[in-house]
Design a protein around this motif. Structure first.
Motif, PDB file in Angstrom:
ATOM      1  N   THR A  61       9.679   0.340  12.394  1.00 24.78           N
ATOM      2  CA  THR A  61      10.254   1.494  12.725  1.00 24.78           C
ATOM      3  C   THR A  61      11.894   1.273  13.564  1.00 24.78           C
ATOM      4  O   THR A  61      12.121   0.172  13.838  1.00 24.78           O
ATOM      5  N   SER A  62      12.672   2.259  13.003  1.00 26.70           N
ATOM      6  CA  SER A  62      13.974   2.087  13.633  1.00 26.70           C
ATOM      7  C   SER A  62      14.417   2.478  14.915  1.00 26.70           C
ATOM      8  O   SER A  62      15.432   2.276  15.547  1.00 26.70           O
ATOM      9  N   SER A  63      13.331   3.321  15.524  1.00 26.80           N
ATOM     10  CA  SER A  63      13.893   3.916  16.886  1.00 26.80           C
ATOM     11  C   SER A  63      12.695   4.302  17.392  1.00 26.80           C
ATOM     12  O   SER A  63      12.866   4.650  18.807  1.00 26.80           O
ATOM     13  N   VAL A 121       7.441   6.589   6.858  1.00 26.06           N
ATOM     14  CA  VAL A 121       8.381   7.430   6.955  1.00 26.06           C
ATOM     15  C   VAL A 121       8.452   7.367   8.745  1.00 26.06           C
ATOM     16  O   VAL A 121       7.530   7.329   9.355  1.00 26.06           O
ATOM     17  N   GLU A 122       9.530   7.626   9.148  1.00 26.62           N
ATOM     18  CA  GLU A 122       9.977   7.383  10.611  1.00 26.62           C
ATOM     19  C   GLU A 122       9.399   8.766  11.285  1.00 26.62           C
ATOM     20  O   GLU A 122      10.136   9.588  11.712  1.00 26.62           O
ATOM     21  N   ASP A 123       8.068   8.874  11.462  1.00 27.45           N
ATOM     22  CA  ASP A 123       7.577  10.209  11.939  1.00 27.45           C
ATOM     23  C   ASP A 123       6.327   9.590  13.041  1.00 27.45           C
ATOM     24  O   ASP A 123       5.540   9.100  12.536  1.00 27.45           O
ATOM     25  N   TYR A 161       0.936  -1.120  -0.013  1.00 27.73           N
ATOM     26  CA  TYR A 161      -0.117   0.011   0.102  1.00 27.73           C
ATOM     27  C   TYR A 161       0.858   1.202  -0.035  1.00 27.73           C
ATOM     28  O   TYR A 161       1.794   1.181   0.474  1.00 27.73           O
ATOM     29  N   GLU A 162       0.387   2.053  -0.977  1.00 32.78           N
ATOM     30  CA  GLU A 162       1.106   3.462  -0.924  1.00 32.78           C
ATOM     31  C   GLU A 162       0.002   4.502  -0.860  1.00 32.78           C
ATOM     32  O   GLU A 162      -1.073   4.239  -1.687  1.00 32.78           O
ATOM     33  N   PRO A 163       0.131   5.715  -0.239  1.00 38.37           N
ATOM     34  CA  PRO A 163      -1.042   6.630  -0.278  1.00 38.37           C
ATOM     35  C   PRO A 163      -1.522   7.128  -1.827  1.00 38.37           C
ATOM     36  O   PRO A 163      -2.530   7.494  -1.850  1.00 38.37           O
TER      37      PRO A 163
END
Ligand code: NAD
Length: 283
Positions: A117-119, A90-92, A31-33
């Motif tokens: 997630t990375s973090s 995205v990492e948000d 899935y992509e927006p």
């Protein structure tokens, strides 16, 4: 049982995760927006499969079969019937929390809901869903088709059955090597890697050595396959900065704070490989 897979976000990592799932014969939805993001994901995956076929790692038939396993969609509801959904947007933190709230309502009650997630602490995402016991971190490494590791990160509320299932999924269905990590920003690998990358960026920032000399030093002197600045470019400088931000927010450790040069490069759109220019240029 072969699990059906959904991947949310078809960027560098989501494309790689979808490719590995499809190469292992798992029916996969990406899935992509929007259509532009979806076209980039398809191009990235087919390019990677073509490279694997031309280097003899995969037959042309298997490359085609893998691509045929993947359905590309802009409709999030297409993930409703999946056994496993892996989030790789995205990492948000705000974007991920909002997505997990949606996914919690959408997917089946027995769906394994994973974040790449990375973090960002897994607990923050699990808390946004109904059924946090089935939410877990499954953290892949870049490039996903090449690097065997995944970190498995349970939150305080992840059930033992979910941990077992995530380990089985990564090891048995995707052929990955798993390590277990605690739910602390950076987990195991980035807690070690990010301060090292930031130290290399600070060296460039103060003019201590050139980017090329720093990378040559670590490749030729320490047998790393890639120097830290090319590695930061490969990860994406926006992602590197976002991971540093989350780790700094969690620990207030100055070594985790993103250096101003990194922040300026992100603001300038110099994101590394994915934008064509970071510490080095890419055609
Ligand atoms: P990326 O920028 O290449 O891709 C992110 C994708 O997410 C884009 O295609 C974007 O269109 C899509 N997206 C953004 N918001 C979305 C939303 N609300 N819903 C669906 N899609 C959305 O980033 P990436 O490098 O693939 O990183 C993705 C995740 O993987 C991040 O959490 C990152 O920290 C993690 N990660 C990255 C690496 C790395 O080396 N780049 C390694 C391990 C983990």
């Amino acid at each position: 049982m072969r699990e059906s897979v959904g991947v949310v976000g078809g960027g560098i990592m989501g494309s790689g995760i979808a490719e590995v799932a499809a190469r292992n014969g798992l029916a996969t939805v990406v899935y992509e927006p929007d259509d532009a993001g979806l076209a980039r994901a398809r191009k990235r995956i087919s390019g990677s499969l073509d490279r694997a076929a031309s280097s003899g790692k995969l037959s042309a038939d298997d490359a085609k079969a893998a691509l045929d396993q993947i359905v590309f969609t802009t409709d999030l509801a297409a993930l409703a019937d999946r056994d496993v959904v892996v989030e790789a947007i995205v990492e948000d933190e705000a974007a991920k929390v909002s997505l997990f709230a949606q996914l919690g309502e959408l997917v089946r009650p027995d769906c394994l809901l994973a974040t790449n997630t990375s973090s960002i602490p897994v607990m923050k995402l699990a808390a946004a869903t109904t059924g946090p016991d089935r939410v877990i971190g499954i953290h892949f490494f870049n490039p996903v088709p090449v690097l065997p590791l995944v970190e498995i990160i349970p939150s305080l509320l992840t059930s033992p059955a979910t941990i077992e299932r995530a380990e089985q999924f990564a090891a048995k269905q995707l052929g990955k090597t798993t390590i277990l990590a605690k739910d602390r920003a950076g987990f195991v690998v980035n807690a070690l890697l990010i301060p090292y990358l930031l130290a290399a960026i600070r060296m460039v920032e103060i003019g201590f050595a050139s980017a090329d000399d720093i990378d040559t030093g670590m490749v030729k002197g320490c047998a790393h396959p890639l120097g830290p600045l090319r590695l930061a470019d490969l990860i994406g400088l926006d992602t590197t900065a976002a991971v540093a931000h989350s780790m700094y927010a969690e620990f207030k450790e100055p070594l985790f704070a993103p250096p101003p040069l990194l922040l300026r490069m992100v603001e300038a759109g110099l994101l590394g490989r994915k934008s064509g220019r970071g510490f080095f240029e890419y055609s």
